[in-house]
Write an enzyme that holds these catalytic residues in place. Structure first.
Site, PDB file in Angstrom:
ATOM      1  N   THR A 117       0.765  -0.860  -0.157  1.00  0.00           N
ATOM      2  CA  THR A 117       0.137  -0.255  -0.225  1.00  0.00           C
ATOM      3  C   THR A 117       0.542   1.317   0.247  1.00  0.00           C
ATOM      4  O   THR A 117       0.397   2.230  -1.053  1.00  0.00           O
ATOM      5  CB  THR A 117      -0.571  -0.198   1.603  1.00  0.00           C
ATOM      6  OG1 THR A 117      -1.583  -0.741   0.684  1.00  0.00           O
ATOM      7  CG2 THR A 117      -1.962   1.093   1.439  1.00  0.00           C
ATOM      8  N   SER A 156      -7.152  -0.430  -6.561  1.00  0.00           N
ATOM      9  CA  SER A 156      -6.363  -1.176  -5.543  1.00  0.00           C
ATOM     10  C   SER A 156      -5.437  -1.119  -5.461  1.00  0.00           C
ATOM     11  O   SER A 156      -5.001  -1.315  -6.466  1.00  0.00           O
ATOM     12  CB  SER A 156      -7.223  -2.512  -4.554  1.00  0.00           C
ATOM     13  OG  SER A 156      -7.029  -3.087  -3.332  1.00  0.00           O
ATOM     14  N   THR A 157      -4.767  -1.395  -4.390  1.00  0.00           N
ATOM     15  CA  THR A 157      -3.108  -2.113  -4.065  1.00  0.00           C
ATOM     16  C   THR A 157      -2.953  -3.214  -4.880  1.00  0.00           C
ATOM     17  O   THR A 157      -1.679  -3.484  -5.390  1.00  0.00           O
ATOM     18  CB  THR A 157      -2.637  -1.228  -2.275  1.00  0.00           C
ATOM     19  OG1 THR A 157      -2.833  -0.149  -2.179  1.00  0.00           O
ATOM     20  CG2 THR A 157      -1.416  -2.433  -2.101  1.00  0.00           C
ATOM     21  N   ASN A 158      -4.082  -3.698  -3.987  1.00  0.00           N
ATOM     22  CA  ASN A 158      -4.128  -5.258  -4.635  1.00  0.00           C
ATOM     23  C   ASN A 158      -4.420  -5.310  -5.726  1.00  0.00           C
ATOM     24  O   ASN A 158      -3.973  -7.167  -6.049  1.00  0.00           O
ATOM     25  CB  ASN A 158      -5.230  -5.778  -3.556  1.00  0.00           C
ATOM     26  CG  ASN A 158      -5.262  -5.511  -1.958  1.00  0.00           C
ATOM     27  OD1 ASN A 158      -3.917  -5.230  -1.663  1.00  0.00           O
ATOM     28  ND2 ASN A 158      -6.182  -5.860  -1.036  1.00  0.00           N
ATOM     29  N   THR A 203      35.543 -37.532 -14.591  1.00  0.00           N
ATOM     30  CA  THR A 203      34.049 -37.907 -14.176  1.00  0.00           C
ATOM     31  C   THR A 203      35.076 -38.517 -12.418  1.00  0.00           C
ATOM     32  O   THR A 203      35.840 -39.016 -13.127  1.00  0.00           O
ATOM     33  CB  THR A 203      33.692 -38.889 -14.788  1.00  0.00           C
ATOM     34  OG1 THR A 203      33.817 -39.801 -14.343  1.00  0.00           O
ATOM     35  CG2 THR A 203      32.789 -38.448 -16.093  1.00  0.00           C
ATOM     36  N   SER A 334      47.590 -12.625  -2.321  1.00  0.00           N
ATOM     37  CA  SER A 334      47.401 -13.099  -0.995  1.00  0.00           C
ATOM     38  C   SER A 334      48.915 -12.083   0.226  1.00  0.00           C
ATOM     39  O   SER A 334      49.281 -11.863  -0.830  1.00  0.00           O
ATOM     40  CB  SER A 334      48.619 -14.608  -0.938  1.00  0.00           C
ATOM     41  OG  SER A 334      49.084 -14.226   0.336  1.00  0.00           O
ATOM     42  N   SER A 335      48.360 -11.678   0.717  1.00  0.00           N
ATOM     43  CA  SER A 335      49.004 -10.800   1.831  1.00  0.00           C
ATOM     44  C   SER A 335      50.403 -11.557   2.749  1.00  0.00           C
ATOM     45  O   SER A 335      51.038 -10.433   2.529  1.00  0.00           O
ATOM     46  CB  SER A 335      48.203 -10.244   2.821  1.00  0.00           C
ATOM     47  OG  SER A 335      47.597 -11.065   4.126  1.00  0.00           O
ATOM     48  N   LYS A 340      50.913 -15.005  -5.592  1.00  0.00           N
ATOM     49  CA  LYS A 340      49.642 -15.783  -5.992  1.00  0.00           C
ATOM     50  C   LYS A 340      48.908 -14.945  -6.539  1.00  0.00           C
ATOM     51  O   LYS A 340      48.446 -13.876  -6.378  1.00  0.00           O
ATOM     52  CB  LYS A 340      49.905 -16.351  -4.279  1.00  0.00           C
ATOM     53  CG  LYS A 340      48.430 -17.405  -4.361  1.00  0.00           C
ATOM     54  CD  LYS A 340      47.964 -17.949  -2.554  1.00  0.00           C
ATOM     55  CE  LYS A 340      47.057 -19.089  -2.887  1.00  0.00           C
ATOM     56  NZ  LYS A 340      45.219 -18.455  -2.740  1.00  0.00           N
TER      57      LYS A 340
END
Length: 485
Positions: A117, A156-158, A203, A334-335, A340
């Site tokens: 609404t 209506s809102t509906n 697989t 990487s830190s 990497k």
């Protein structure tokens, strides 16, 4: 407060900067810069949940405007509104649809009570004030154009809100389908580029039989193509509306022939055949079409996630795993570990796919919460579905632009995996039989010898026969070998 003030929403101007608007609960001061009114203001105060507003969903705003435009045209056709009012409302809607006016005037949180609404009233107020502007009148002169009596006439809102959100989703889906096609085409280009590069199929993460890199990427493209077809069908199902249902489906406060008239106008505006629901009562509370559509989004996410899982596996290494393909190097990985580089684009796509799968649970639970003649949980369906479409759309573009287009293949490594694999023993089954193949394969695994070496040592085939069956051409495009009786 008198009934007269409530029914006419009389505006008391307090100068150039503010206006006072009146509703059921009393009065509120509204900035005269705002096109929305008192109902929107109350909703802003009541729902401070997500920091995401309806304005953040421009397709939904356009869906609201498109709905109100179609309704105004229908009301004019059926002569239940004064023509000049209908024309002003239509022009106001066009300002939103064609010029992007007032897209920032929908500040209500996407999470809201009241079954939409607040969003519907927000649209009514904005369009009413835009229409007043078109007529040269001041904002808030609801005695001239009224949000409820004029913009919301025959609704209506509906029925207005569900129709608007379906129109918004339909527009959003067209963008998603285009993005999926863009990603599919990128994968197809890679498939064509590497169609003759031999590699090992696997697989259960174990060696299976050979294929080409092109076949692998073509399968990815084929999966997305299937999703495009399925989602296109689900999107078209959104063009069934419950306009004319009004409050619960009975059509109270609508003129004769209204449902078919408004849908006719909507079809002309959308440029696609729009349909009126067979039963307006069930269509007012039933969200099954949205459940089906989001299930399609979830399936799409599952397939997109599979593609990204495979890309991460295929690029794993660089020296201790598959490393059959190279993804573009986008950032340090990487830190602490030098040199990497991580597959960050497939990783982030996997994460957004998880979110889409989670949103599917939300949509399902919200759709299941419809009680009696209305489902009040539609706002959270809107949030979840819009987010899923946005994530998938952005993910498709990001994945192709920053990852797929830059993929290269380590051709020699792929070929070496095949030629050193035990899996190619499968090509010899018609000649030596499965049991003998088990023995050859076991010897190869224990000794490290090649298939060709062991087969020749055991006198099972001639070298010429082996070379024919294990040629690269036959490995890529195996021809049937008739068993010997």
């Amino acid at each position: 407060m008198s009934a007269e003030i409530l029914s006419t929403q009389i505006i008391h101007h307090k100068g150039e900067d503010m206006r006072t608007e009146v509703d059921l609960l009393g009065s509120k001061e509204i900035s005269d810069e705002c096109y929305y009114g008192v109902h929107t203001q109350r909703a802003m105060e009541n729902f401070n949940i997500s920091n995401q507003t309806i304005s953040d969903m421009p397709e939904i705003v356009r869906g609201l405007a498109l709905t109100k435009k179609a309704v105004a045209l229908a009301n004019k056709t059926l002569r239940v509104i004064e023509p000049h009012k209908a024309d002003a409302i239509v022009t106001a809607c066009d300002l939103i649809l064609n010029e992007g006016r007032c897209l920032d005037q929908f500040p209500i949180d996407v999470f809201q009570g009241g079954a939409g609404t607040s969003s519907n009233m927000n649209a009514n107020e904005v369009i009413a004030n835009l229409a007043l502007e078109v007529l040269g009148e001041a904002k808030g002169r609801y005695d001239i154009i009224n949000p409820n009596n004029d913009v919301n006439l025959s609704q209506s809102t509906n029925d207005a809100y569900p129709s608007a959100l379906r129109l918004g989703f339909y527009e959003k889906m067209q963008s998603l389908l285009t993005a999926l096609a863009y990603l599919r085409d990128g994968l197809a280009i890679k498939a064509a580029e590497y169609q003759d590069v031999l590699k090992m199929g696997r697989t259960q993460l174990q060696d299976a039989v050979p294929m080409s890199v092109g076949q692998e990427f073509n399968a990815f493209a084929a999966m997305l193509n299937a999703e495009i077809k399925a989602l296109s069908i689900a999107a078209d199902d959104l063009l069934t509306f419950n306009l004319g249902a009004t409050a619960i489906g009975s059509g109270i406060n609508t003129p004769a022939h209204y449902p078919e008239t408004v849908v006719k106008h909507l079809s002309e505006l959308v440029g696609k055949p729009c349909r009126s629901a067979e039963d307006l009562f069930s269509a007012t509370y039933d969200c099954s079409d949205l459940v089906t559509l989001h299930a399609g989004l979830k399936r799409c996410a599952i397939r997109l996630g599979k593609i990204c899982n495979d890309l991460r596996l295929l690029t794993s290494g660089p020296r201790t795993a598959l490393k059959e393909i190279n993804l573009p190097e986008l950032q340090a990985g990487s830190s602490i570990m030098p040199a990497k580089v991580n597959p960050v684009l497939p990783e982030v796509i996997n994460q957004l796919c998880f979110k889409v799968m989670g949103n599917d649970v939300t949509v399902s639970l919200a759709a299941d919460a419809g009680q009696l003649q209305l489902n009040v949980m539609e706002p959270v369906i809107v949030q979840a579905m819009y987010e899923s479409m946005s994530l998938l759309h952005n993910g498709c573009h990001n994945l192709r632009d920053r990852c797929i287009d830059g993929i290269t293949v380590n051709t020699d490594r792929c070929r070496d995996f095949v030629l050193n694999s035990i899996g190619i023993i499968t090509y010899l089954n018609p000649v030596i039989g499965h049991a003998e193949g088990d023995i050859v394969g076991k010897i190869c695994a224990q000794t490290g010898k090649s298939i060709k070496e062991v087969v020749l040592e055991r006198g099972l085939m001639t070298e010429a026969e082996l070379d024919e069956l294990l040629s690269e051409e036959n490995l890529l495009h195996p021809h049937h070998v008739a068993p010997k009786f």
